[in-house]
Motif scaffolding. Structure first.
Motif, PDB file in Angstrom:
ATOM      1  N   UNK A   7       0.354   0.124  -3.130  1.00 30.98           N
ATOM      2  CA  UNK A   7       1.615   0.824  -2.891  1.00 30.98           C
ATOM      3  C   UNK A   7       1.410   1.979  -1.918  1.00 30.98           C
ATOM      4  N   UNK A   8       0.266   2.652  -2.000  1.00 31.91           N
ATOM      5  CA  UNK A   8       0.033   3.794  -1.121  1.00 31.91           C
ATOM      6  C   UNK A   8      -0.129   3.349   0.328  1.00 31.91           C
ATOM      7  N   UNK A  45      11.720 -14.321   2.594  1.00 39.17           N
ATOM      8  CA  UNK A  45      12.323 -13.041   2.194  1.00 39.17           C
ATOM      9  C   UNK A  45      11.365 -12.246   1.312  1.00 39.17           C
ATOM     10  N   UNK A  46      10.631 -12.915   0.440  1.00 37.17           N
ATOM     11  CA  UNK A  46       9.640 -12.217  -0.386  1.00 37.17           C
ATOM     12  C   UNK A  46       8.577 -11.592   0.515  1.00 37.17           C
ATOM     13  N   UNK A  47       8.145 -12.318   1.531  1.00 34.88           N
ATOM     14  CA  UNK A  47       7.157 -11.774   2.473  1.00 34.88           C
ATOM     15  C   UNK A  47       7.750 -10.570   3.218  1.00 34.88           C
ATOM     16  N   UNK A  50       7.463  -7.608   1.041  1.00 33.20           N
ATOM     17  CA  UNK A  50       6.084  -7.121   1.019  1.00 33.20           C
ATOM     18  C   UNK A  50       5.795  -6.317   2.289  1.00 33.20           C
ATOM     19  N   UNK A  51       6.206  -6.828   3.432  1.00 38.91           N
ATOM     20  CA  UNK A  51       5.977  -6.131   4.694  1.00 38.91           C
ATOM     21  C   UNK A  51       6.648  -4.761   4.670  1.00 38.91           C
ATOM     22  N   UNK A  52       7.861  -4.686   4.138  1.00 40.75           N
ATOM     23  CA  UNK A  52       8.581  -3.405   4.069  1.00 40.75           C
ATOM     24  C   UNK A  52       7.954  -2.431   3.080  1.00 40.75           C
ATOM     25  N   UNK A  53       7.069  -2.921   2.206  1.00 41.81           N
ATOM     26  CA  UNK A  53       6.463  -2.064   1.199  1.00 41.81           C
ATOM     27  C   UNK A  53       7.304  -1.946  -0.057  1.00 41.81           C
ATOM     28  N   UNK A  54       8.287  -2.831  -0.211  1.00 42.32           N
ATOM     29  CA  UNK A  54       9.152  -2.801  -1.396  1.00 42.32           C
ATOM     30  C   UNK A  54       8.445  -3.349  -2.625  1.00 42.32           C
ATOM     31  N   UNK A  55       7.512  -4.269  -2.406  1.00 40.78           N
ATOM     32  CA  UNK A  55       6.731  -4.865  -3.489  1.00 40.78           C
ATOM     33  C   UNK A  55       5.276  -4.946  -3.044  1.00 40.78           C
ATOM     34  N   UNK A  56       4.382  -5.061  -4.003  1.00 41.68           N
ATOM     35  CA  UNK A  56       2.963  -5.198  -3.688  1.00 41.68           C
ATOM     36  C   UNK A  56       2.646  -6.655  -3.352  1.00 41.68           C
ATOM     37  N   UNK A  57       1.459  -6.870  -2.830  1.00 39.41           N
ATOM     38  CA  UNK A  57       1.011  -8.231  -2.569  1.00 39.41           C
ATOM     39  C   UNK A  57       0.923  -9.042  -3.844  1.00 39.41           C
ATOM     40  N   UNK A  63       6.012 -13.695  -7.413  1.00 38.58           N
ATOM     41  CA  UNK A  63       7.366 -14.169  -7.108  1.00 38.58           C
ATOM     42  C   UNK A  63       7.343 -15.504  -6.383  1.00 38.58           C
ATOM     43  N   UNK A  64       6.419 -15.651  -5.437  1.00 38.45           N
ATOM     44  CA  UNK A  64       6.328 -16.912  -4.689  1.00 38.45           C
ATOM     45  C   UNK A  64       5.891 -18.040  -5.608  1.00 38.45           C
ATOM     46  N   UNK A  65       4.891 -17.789  -6.440  1.00 33.08           N
ATOM     47  CA  UNK A  65       4.443 -18.822  -7.374  1.00 33.08           C
ATOM     48  C   UNK A  65       5.567 -19.227  -8.328  1.00 33.08           C
TER      49      UNK A  65
END
Length: 74
Positions: A7-8, A45-47, A50-57, A63-65
């Motif tokens: 997240x950081x 959209x999930x990716x 992640x790129x925006x930093x809204x969720x972690x990897x 979510x993808x799984x």
């Protein structure tokens, strides 16, 4: 990587949609060079989130799984 550490690494200032799309295009290029493509709109959209930093990897992986009907091992 611990979730707090990841997240950081999120951008200190919000990314523009153009920056998000540029990073997604770079990932598409790398995948394309290897003969792969991500075409599912939900996964893309999930990716983007992640790129925006809204969720972690890790969250993106889960979510993808789940979207693909895969139950991760514990």
């Amino acid at each position: 990587m611990a979730e707090d550490d990841e997240r950081s690494s999120a951008p200190a200032t919000p990314m523009t949609e153009a920056e998000v799309e540029a990073r997604l295009a770079a990932a598409d290029g790398v995948l394309g060079a290897a003969g792969h493509a991500v075409t599912d709109p939900v996964t893309r959209e999930i990716v983007r989130r992640k790129i925006r930093g809204e969720i972690t990897g890790e969250e993106a992986d889960r979510l993808i799984l789940a979207h693909c009907g895969v139950t991760p091992r514990e």
